[in-house]
Design a protein around this motif. Sequence first.
Motif, PDB file in Angstrom:
ATOM      1  N   GLN A   1      39.091  33.582  33.267  1.00  0.00           N
ATOM      2  CA  GLN A   1      37.618  33.513  33.292  1.00  0.00           C
ATOM      3  C   GLN A   1      37.056  32.207  32.719  1.00  0.00           C
ATOM      4  O   GLN A   1      35.930  32.171  32.242  1.00  0.00           O
ATOM      5  CB  GLN A   1      37.033  34.702  32.507  1.00  0.00           C
ATOM      6  CG  GLN A   1      37.116  36.041  33.216  1.00  0.00           C
ATOM      7  CD  GLN A   1      36.032  36.233  34.265  1.00  0.00           C
ATOM      8  OE1 GLN A   1      34.980  35.603  34.219  1.00  0.00           O
ATOM      9  NE2 GLN A   1      36.297  37.104  35.225  1.00  0.00           N
TER      10      GLN A   1
ATOM     11  N   LYS B   1      42.402  42.475  43.080  1.00  0.00           N
ATOM     12  CA  LYS B   1      41.440  41.693  42.307  1.00  0.00           C
ATOM     13  C   LYS B   1      40.339  41.169  43.209  1.00  0.00           C
ATOM     14  O   LYS B   1      40.466  41.172  44.439  1.00  0.00           O
ATOM     15  CB  LYS B   1      42.129  40.512  41.610  1.00  0.00           C
ATOM     16  CG  LYS B   1      43.131  40.897  40.526  1.00  0.00           C
ATOM     17  CD  LYS B   1      43.691  39.663  39.846  1.00  0.00           C
ATOM     18  CE  LYS B   1      44.757  40.042  38.814  1.00  0.00           C
ATOM     19  NZ  LYS B   1      44.213  40.829  37.696  1.00  0.00           N
ATOM     20  N   GLU B   2      39.269  40.693  42.593  1.00  0.00           N
ATOM     21  CA  GLU B   2      38.186  39.988  43.257  1.00  0.00           C
ATOM     22  C   GLU B   2      38.032  38.630  42.578  1.00  0.00           C
ATOM     23  O   GLU B   2      38.414  38.484  41.406  1.00  0.00           O
ATOM     24  CB  GLU B   2      36.869  40.772  43.142  1.00  0.00           C
ATOM     25  CG  GLU B   2      36.861  42.114  43.822  1.00  0.00           C
ATOM     26  CD  GLU B   2      36.781  42.012  45.340  1.00  0.00           C
ATOM     27  OE1 GLU B   2      36.459  40.910  45.837  1.00  0.00           O
ATOM     28  OE2 GLU B   2      37.053  43.016  46.007  1.00  0.00           O
TER      29      GLU B   2
ATOM     30  N   CYS C   1      43.759  34.647  35.679  1.00  0.00           N
ATOM     31  CA  CYS C   1      42.385  35.166  35.560  1.00  0.00           C
ATOM     32  C   CYS C   1      41.839  35.085  34.138  1.00  0.00           C
ATOM     33  O   CYS C   1      41.435  36.096  33.557  1.00  0.00           O
ATOM     34  CB  CYS C   1      42.317  36.608  36.055  1.00  0.00           C
ATOM     35  SG  CYS C   1      42.700  36.807  37.807  1.00  0.00           S
TER      36      CYS C   1
ATOM     37  N   ASP D   1      36.685  38.592  39.141  1.00  0.00           N
ATOM     38  CA  ASP D   1      37.542  39.055  38.048  1.00  0.00           C
ATOM     39  C   ASP D   1      38.241  37.900  37.349  1.00  0.00           C
ATOM     40  O   ASP D   1      38.708  38.050  36.207  1.00  0.00           O
ATOM     41  CB  ASP D   1      38.625  40.011  38.566  1.00  0.00           C
ATOM     42  CG  ASP D   1      38.054  41.264  39.203  1.00  0.00           C
ATOM     43  OD1 ASP D   1      36.971  41.692  38.769  1.00  0.00           O
ATOM     44  OD2 ASP D   1      38.693  41.792  40.128  1.00  0.00           O
ATOM     45  N   CYS D   2      38.329  36.763  38.053  1.00  0.00           N
ATOM     46  CA  CYS D   2      39.181  35.678  37.573  1.00  0.00           C
ATOM     47  C   CYS D   2      38.443  34.420  37.136  1.00  0.00           C
ATOM     48  O   CYS D   2      38.965  33.641  36.334  1.00  0.00           O
ATOM     49  CB  CYS D   2      40.170  35.291  38.671  1.00  0.00           C
ATOM     50  SG  CYS D   2      41.314  36.618  39.118  1.00  0.00           S
TER      51      CYS D   2
ATOM     52  N   TRP E   1      43.414  38.259  47.104  1.00  0.00           N
ATOM     53  CA  TRP E   1      42.661  39.192  46.269  1.00  0.00           C
ATOM     54  C   TRP E   1      43.005  40.659  46.526  1.00  0.00           C
ATOM     55  O   TRP E   1      43.373  41.382  45.599  1.00  0.00           O
ATOM     56  CB  TRP E   1      41.157  38.925  46.437  1.00  0.00           C
ATOM     57  CG  TRP E   1      40.802  37.488  46.201  1.00  0.00           C
ATOM     58  CD1 TRP E   1      40.253  36.604  47.085  1.00  0.00           C
ATOM     59  CD2 TRP E   1      41.004  36.749  44.981  1.00  0.00           C
ATOM     60  NE1 TRP E   1      40.101  35.360  46.507  1.00  0.00           N
ATOM     61  CE2 TRP E   1      40.549  35.427  45.221  1.00  0.00           C
ATOM     62  CE3 TRP E   1      41.516  37.078  43.731  1.00  0.00           C
ATOM     63  CZ2 TRP E   1      40.610  34.438  44.245  1.00  0.00           C
ATOM     64  CZ3 TRP E   1      41.569  36.091  42.753  1.00  0.00           C
ATOM     65  CH2 TRP E   1      41.125  34.797  43.013  1.00  0.00           C
TER      66      TRP E   1
END
Length: 334
Positions: free
Chosen positions: A140, A168-169, A138, A172-173, A163
């Motif tokens: 980004q 997490k979603e 993650c 988020d990554c 996820w």
Amino acid sequence: MLKTLTASAAGIATALALGATAAKAEMPEQINFGIISTESATVLEASFTPFLEDMEKSLGVTVKPFFASDYAGVIEGMRFGKVDVAWFGNKSAIEAVDRAGGEVFAQTIKDDGSRGYHSLLITHKDSKLNSLEDVLACDQTLSFGNGDPNSTSGFAIPGYYVWALNNKEPEDCFARVTNSNHEGNAMAVASGKVDVATNNTESIYARLAKTNPEAASNIKEIWRSPIIPSDPMVWRKELSAEVKQQMYFFFMQYGRFGDLEKVKRERAVLANLSDGWGPFLASSNAQLLDVRQIEAFKDKIKAQNAGDEEGVKAAEAKLAELQAYSGIVGQAGY
């Protein structure tokens, strides 16, 4: 809930016998057949036309395909009576049953007899990403092609296993998140427009490998889900008993009964549908139990993260009910 889950089983046991003798039952002038948008409408229409033509001959009425730009369009089509019977994934079938008056009556299987498929995460063959752990770093910096929100393998299954279980979603990554159908996500990965995307074994290894082997050769799988039950067929429960009997008889005998030439030709037609289908199996709304449990668990995780105690209690109660029913019908209780 249990009433909804068991509704489609009513009357099914006698449908084959009744279907054979109800040849001249009163039928509507036209049956509209919904086809979910896993690929372009042009590709789907080409593969489904021979099957729909055979259905038309059997029922003695016009059978027209119904396409929409996304899964929701087919669900809404059934809700407003514009779709009479449709091919759905398990997630979209839940929406059709709960919101559009649908009932599961049959299950697709593959032409090799297997009764399931897998959700995937895919990336370009030259990508440095090689595992789910790499994705969950993650940082980004990458882009993600998620599936249609009503897709089982493109959205619900990775939404749970990738996820929810990792708290997490996608946002988020990844720096950018888009949504598309299986074909769109596969082509975006193959061309390098998206770094990671959801997909499934049917779309990549059965369809894309045949229709666009060059694109398929540029894709690698980096995560695979547990097995997902094969897709259901859903009709509007408002259809008359006579229409259901004739339709059910058509599906159950197709590629299974008749002389050798008939069976051989129908098996070839089925093999050209989606990832390559075999003869249909009887099913019911109970087929949707596994995905319903996944959705309920995701609701529980979301409520826990939000500090919503009432939401957690509601999700746990729903899970308990679903698990109790699942314990009765088992893996083969569709």
